[in-house]
Enzyme design. Sequence first.
Site, PDB file in Angstrom:
ATOM      1  N   SER A   3      72.404  45.767 -92.002  1.00 18.88           N
ATOM      2  CA  SER A   3      72.385  44.334 -92.273  1.00 18.88           C
ATOM      3  C   SER A   3      71.560  43.592 -91.234  1.00 18.88           C
ATOM      4  O   SER A   3      71.220  42.439 -91.447  1.00 18.88           O
ATOM      5  CB  SER A   3      73.809  43.792 -92.300  1.00 18.88           C
ATOM      6  OG  SER A   3      74.527  44.261 -91.199  1.00 18.88           O
TER       7      SER A   3
ATOM      8  N   HIS B 158      68.227  46.823 -98.008  1.00 19.98           N
ATOM      9  CA  HIS B 158      69.482  46.110 -97.750  1.00 19.98           C
ATOM     10  C   HIS B 158      70.095  45.626 -99.064  1.00 19.98           C
ATOM     11  O   HIS B 158      69.584  44.690 -99.689  1.00 19.98           O
ATOM     12  CB  HIS B 158      69.193  44.934 -96.798  1.00 19.98           C
ATOM     13  CG  HIS B 158      70.401  44.174 -96.380  1.00 19.98           C
ATOM     14  ND1 HIS B 158      70.365  42.848 -96.054  1.00 19.98           N
ATOM     15  CD2 HIS B 158      71.701  44.552 -96.232  1.00 19.98           C
ATOM     16  CE1 HIS B 158      71.575  42.436 -95.729  1.00 19.98           C
ATOM     17  NE2 HIS B 158      72.408  43.450 -95.837  1.00 19.98           N
TER      18      HIS B 158
ATOM     19  N   GLU C  55      67.025  43.496-100.504  1.00 18.48           N
ATOM     20  CA  GLU C  55      66.079  42.983 -99.514  1.00 18.48           C
ATOM     21  C   GLU C  55      65.398  44.198 -98.886  1.00 18.48           C
ATOM     22  O   GLU C  55      66.091  45.066 -98.349  1.00 18.48           O
ATOM     23  CB  GLU C  55      66.910  42.204 -98.493  1.00 18.48           C
ATOM     24  CG  GLU C  55      66.175  41.557 -97.378  1.00 18.48           C
ATOM     25  CD  GLU C  55      67.114  40.714 -96.497  1.00 18.48           C
ATOM     26  OE1 GLU C  55      66.676  39.669 -96.028  1.00 18.48           O
ATOM     27  OE2 GLU C  55      68.280  41.105 -96.273  1.00 18.48           O
TER      28      GLU C  55
ATOM     29  N   ASN D 200      70.801  37.461 -94.036  1.00 19.63           N
ATOM     30  CA  ASN D 200      71.788  37.241 -92.974  1.00 19.63           C
ATOM     31  C   ASN D 200      71.334  36.222 -91.937  1.00 19.63           C
ATOM     32  O   ASN D 200      72.152  35.591 -91.276  1.00 19.63           O
ATOM     33  CB  ASN D 200      72.164  38.562 -92.310  1.00 19.63           C
ATOM     34  CG  ASN D 200      73.126  39.352 -93.186  1.00 19.63           C
ATOM     35  OD1 ASN D 200      73.939  38.761 -93.893  1.00 19.63           O
ATOM     36  ND2 ASN D 200      73.022  40.666 -93.169  1.00 19.63           N
TER      37      ASN D 200
HETATM   38  N1  3HC Z   1      82.012  47.330-107.883  1.00 23.31           N
HETATM   39  C1  3HC Z   1      81.631  47.214-109.171  1.00 23.31           C
HETATM   40  N2  3HC Z   1      81.847  46.113-109.917  1.00 23.31           N
HETATM   41  C2  3HC Z   1      82.520  45.103-109.343  1.00 23.31           C
HETATM   42  C3  3HC Z   1      82.953  45.154-108.002  1.00 23.31           C
HETATM   43  C4  3HC Z   1      82.665  46.337-107.254  1.00 23.31           C
HETATM   44  N3  3HC Z   1      83.027  46.471-105.984  1.00 23.31           N
HETATM   45  N4  3HC Z   1      83.584  43.987-107.726  1.00 23.31           N
HETATM   46  C5  3HC Z   1      83.521  43.231-108.828  1.00 23.31           C
HETATM   47  N5  3HC Z   1      82.885  43.896-109.806  1.00 23.31           N
HETATM   48  C6  3HC Z   1      82.565  43.415-111.149  1.00 23.31           C
HETATM   49  C7  3HC Z   1      83.798  43.276-111.990  1.00 23.31           C
HETATM   50  O1  3HC Z   1      84.053  44.480-112.684  1.00 23.31           O
HETATM   51  C8  3HC Z   1      83.429  42.142-112.951  1.00 23.31           C
HETATM   52  O2  3HC Z   1      82.622  42.651-114.004  1.00 23.31           O
HETATM   53  P1  3HC Z   1      82.661  41.926-115.462  1.00 23.31           P
HETATM   54  O3  3HC Z   1      82.397  40.463-115.247  1.00 23.31           O
HETATM   55  O4  3HC Z   1      81.540  42.602-116.200  1.00 23.31           O
HETATM   56  O5  3HC Z   1      84.021  42.202-115.983  1.00 23.31           O
HETATM   57  C9  3HC Z   1      82.501  41.256-112.101  1.00 23.31           C
HETATM   58  O6  3HC Z   1      82.032  42.081-111.020  1.00 23.31           O
HETATM   59  C10 3HC Z   1      83.223  40.062-111.553  1.00 23.31           C
HETATM   60  O7  3HC Z   1      84.344  40.512-110.817  1.00 23.31           O
HETATM   61  P2  3HC Z   1      85.772  39.825-110.830  1.00 23.31           P
HETATM   62  O8  3HC Z   1      86.013  39.204-112.184  1.00 23.31           O
HETATM   63  O9  3HC Z   1      86.766  40.805-110.309  1.00 23.31           O
HETATM   64  O10 3HC Z   1      85.725  38.718-109.702  1.00 23.31           O
HETATM   65  P3  3HC Z   1      84.742  37.500-109.485  1.00 23.31           P
HETATM   66  O11 3HC Z   1      84.263  36.909-110.767  1.00 23.31           O
HETATM   67  O12 3HC Z   1      85.470  36.676-108.523  1.00 23.31           O
HETATM   68  O13 3HC Z   1      83.477  38.173-108.777  1.00 23.31           O
HETATM   69  C11 3HC Z   1      82.291  38.805-106.868  1.00 23.31           C
HETATM   70  C12 3HC Z   1      83.600  38.929-107.635  1.00 23.31           C
HETATM   71  C13 3HC Z   1      81.147  39.445-107.669  1.00 23.31           C
HETATM   72  C14 3HC Z   1      82.460  39.570-105.571  1.00 23.31           C
HETATM   73  C15 3HC Z   1      81.980  37.281-106.641  1.00 23.31           C
HETATM   74  O14 3HC Z   1      83.078  36.644-106.070  1.00 23.31           O
HETATM   75  C16 3HC Z   1      80.784  37.053-105.745  1.00 23.31           C
HETATM   76  O15 3HC Z   1      79.637  37.115-106.172  1.00 23.31           O
HETATM   77  N6  3HC Z   1      81.051  36.759-104.452  1.00 23.31           N
HETATM   78  C17 3HC Z   1      80.003  36.576-103.469  1.00 23.31           C
HETATM   79  C18 3HC Z   1      79.559  37.930-102.999  1.00 23.31           C
HETATM   80  C19 3HC Z   1      78.430  37.843-102.015  1.00 23.31           C
HETATM   81  O16 3HC Z   1      77.966  36.788-101.622  1.00 23.31           O
HETATM   82  N7  3HC Z   1      77.958  39.019-101.570  1.00 23.31           N
HETATM   83  C20 3HC Z   1      76.923  39.110-100.580  1.00 23.31           C
HETATM   84  C21 3HC Z   1      77.550  39.123 -99.247  1.00 23.31           C
HETATM   85  S1  3HC Z   1      76.314  39.227 -97.986  1.00 23.31           S
HETATM   86  C22 3HC Z   1      75.955  40.851 -97.884  1.00 23.31           C
HETATM   87  O17 3HC Z   1      76.457  41.680 -98.603  1.00 23.31           O
HETATM   88  C23 3HC Z   1      75.020  41.206 -96.806  1.00 23.31           C
HETATM   89  C24 3HC Z   1      75.684  42.010 -95.742  1.00 23.31           C
HETATM   90  O18 3HC Z   1      74.691  42.505 -94.887  1.00 23.31           O
HETATM   91  C25 3HC Z   1      76.683  41.256 -94.933  1.00 23.31           C
END
Ligand code: 3HC
Length: 293
Positions: A121, A142, A154, A192
């Site tokens: 990251s 990434h 990324e 990030n």
């Molecule tokens: N693996 C596979 N599929 C997943 C999953 C996982 N770990 N988590 C959720 N899903 C799928 C679900 O099956 C669902 O699919 P569907 O709509 O087709 O049924 C869909 O994603 C939505 O999941 P949920 O209904 O359980 O929950 P939400 O609608 O609340 O979505 C989320 C969950 C996708 C995590 C959403 O809240 C989100 O986009 N959050 C922000 C995540 C984000 O910003 N990530 C980036 C972080 S920064 C990063 O990663 C960089 C690092 O370096 C720090």
Amino acid sequence: MGEMIKVIGVIGGGQMGSGIAQLGIVHGFHVYLLDNDPAALGKALHLISSSIQRLVSKGNLSQAERDEAMRRLRCTSSLDELRSCDFVVEAIVESEDVKKKLFSDLDGILKAPAILASNTSSISITRLASATRRPGQVVGMHFMNPPPVMKLVEIIRGADTSDETFSATKALAERFRKTVICSNDYSGFIVNRILMPMINEAFYTLYTGVATKEDIDTGMKLGTNHPMGPLELADFIGLDVCLSIMRVLQDGLGDAKYAPCPLLVQYVDAGRLGRKRGIGVYDYRKTPELVKP
Ligand code: 3HC
């Protein structure tokens, strides 16, 4: 080279590694998933299998395609088994020394044209590449968490990353149906560099008593259409990860504006690391379904 990639190695069976392995097998690649810990591999296999099964229940994949995909996955704890890989991506602990040692070991095992990618990251790709004799074939790839869902990859070009390596990595990400952005190798890259100071500012907003955690998160969720508020997202990412990225920004960019908020530091010191520990900014102990495996 992009079309030549057939066998992928994924190192690290955590959330990121298992998500990347899932993308690989679903999109037709043979994947070796490596972790030193057999329990972690077992968990990863369970995560991948249930996540792919969900695709079947939603009608996005047939049962036969699911079975085929699972057959393309090999779990292993032996680095030697990665010999035949065309492309290896690591998603292990965020420690420069540990990653450098891994890259140096892989450099001695992989065939000459193979590409070595890091899902780091924020650690410098140029420095990771310096641990190998193939710096032109080292690149940052990434993924965002969770990799199967998030649309972005990324790609980070180290000082020596060749155009061929960049193109092959981009082609691979596109085979995973991701949109690619390209960053040069400076602390925090693009996502990030912008996301973590926002999360850190949310901690300062809480720390200085401007508002409650709920109002800060609701403000950003409904006020700017983010799927999660910044504090909720910090718990999702892991407060230790957020803190370590803030420290990389502070060290690498040398500006006081990147100083981690004392509240973030205190939570990490207290072991409140977010969903993976059942408690972070929020308490998840009464909602075990939100605690990450
Ligand atoms: N693996 C596979 N599929 C997943 C999953 C996982 N770990 N988590 C959720 N899903 C799928 C679900 O099956 C669902 O699919 P569907 O709509 O087709 O049924 C869909 O994603 C939505 O999941 P949920 O209904 O359980 O929950 P939400 O609608 O609340 O979505 C989320 C969950 C996708 C995590 C959403 O809240 C989100 O986009 N959050 C922000 C995540 C984000 O910003 N990530 C980036 C972080 S920064 C990063 O990663 C960089 C690092 O370096 C720090």
